[in-house]
Design an enzyme around this catalytic site. Structure first.
Site, mmCIF file in Angstrom:
data_model
loop_
_atom_site.group_PDB
_atom_site.id
_atom_site.type_symbol
_atom_site.label_atom_id
_atom_site.label_comp_id
_atom_site.label_asym_id
_atom_site.label_seq_id
_atom_site.Cartn_x
_atom_site.Cartn_y
_atom_site.Cartn_z
ATOM 1 N N ASP A 7 1.045 -1.243 0.140
ATOM 2 C CA ASP A 7 -0.121 0.014 -0.043
ATOM 3 C C ASP A 7 0.862 1.187 -0.036
ATOM 4 O O ASP A 7 2.148 1.040 0.606
ATOM 5 C CB ASP A 7 -0.814 -0.208 1.380
ATOM 6 C CG ASP A 7 -1.903 1.140 1.202
ATOM 7 O OD1 ASP A 7 -2.448 1.689 0.078
ATOM 8 O OD2 ASP A 7 -1.984 1.591 2.455
ATOM 9 N N ASP A 9 -0.044 5.209 0.877
ATOM 10 C CA ASP A 9 -0.236 6.005 1.951
ATOM 11 C C ASP A 9 -0.334 5.324 3.559
ATOM 12 O O ASP A 9 -1.234 4.634 3.529
ATOM 13 C CB ASP A 9 -1.602 6.848 1.700
ATOM 14 C CG ASP A 9 -1.440 7.555 0.557
ATOM 15 O OD1 ASP A 9 -0.327 7.935 -0.029
ATOM 16 O OD2 ASP A 9 -2.469 7.912 -0.111
#
Ligand code: ZN
Length: 177
Positions: A7, A9
């Site tokens: 991922d 953020d």
């Protein structure tokens, strides 16, 4: 092939409830870029899968999204690391697409692109939806407690088995040891 899915953020960079909308708002989490370089040096190809509903909601456009990723890529190169590809879902939650995590569409696309069945491939995120998407495709969910990770851990209901680390550095150390 050794592959790891990240991922963005809250894992690579500091997250914001107001979305990361410009390169100025993008700041690496200390050690995260070096962690990606460590993974690369151990033979891992690193790909990103990121929900970016801010695009669908008109909070940032593709030029801004690309500029943010350029900053990531440049700083990562200075740290000696490389990301092979960035997969993103631009849709708002109410679009009910197949790619927004926890839907597994982006991960399936990564599997096709990299010719991997994704079984036990580490997929690292800070939100439950990252772990759910990983679990749905037979990947190995890994939670980091940066970003929203502490809250995710507290809320529980993590898929079995989920490995938990303090940050991407600690996860990378384990994956490369
Ligand atoms: Zn989508």
């Amino acid at each position: 092939m050794k592959l790891v899915i990240l991922d963005r953020d809250g894992v690579i960079n500091v997250d914001s409830d107001r979305f990361i909308k410009s390169p100025e708002e993008w700041r690496a989490i200390p050690g995260s870029l070096e962690a990606i370089a460590t993974l690369n040096q151990s033979g891992f190809r690193v790909v990103v899968a990121t929900n970016q509903s801010g695009i669908g909601r008109g909070l940032l456009d593709m030029a801004a999204f690309n500029a943010i990723n350029d900053k990531l890529t440049r700083q990562l190169a200075q740290a000696g690391g490389r990301i092979d590809a960035i997969f993103y879902c631009p849709h708002a939650a109410d679009a009910h697409c197949e790619c927004r995590k926890p839907q597994p569409g982006m991960l399936h696309e990564i599997g096709r692109r990299f010719n991997s069945d994704l079984k036990d491939i580490p997929a690292i995120g800070d939100s439950l939806r990252d772990l759910q998407a990983a679990h749905a495709v037979g990947a190995l969910p890994i939670l980091v407690t940066t970003g929203k990770g502490k809250l995710t851990l507290k809320e529980g209901a993590l898929p079995e088995p989920t490995l938990i680390f303090d940050d991407l550095s600690a996860a990378a150390r384990r994956l490369t040891s």
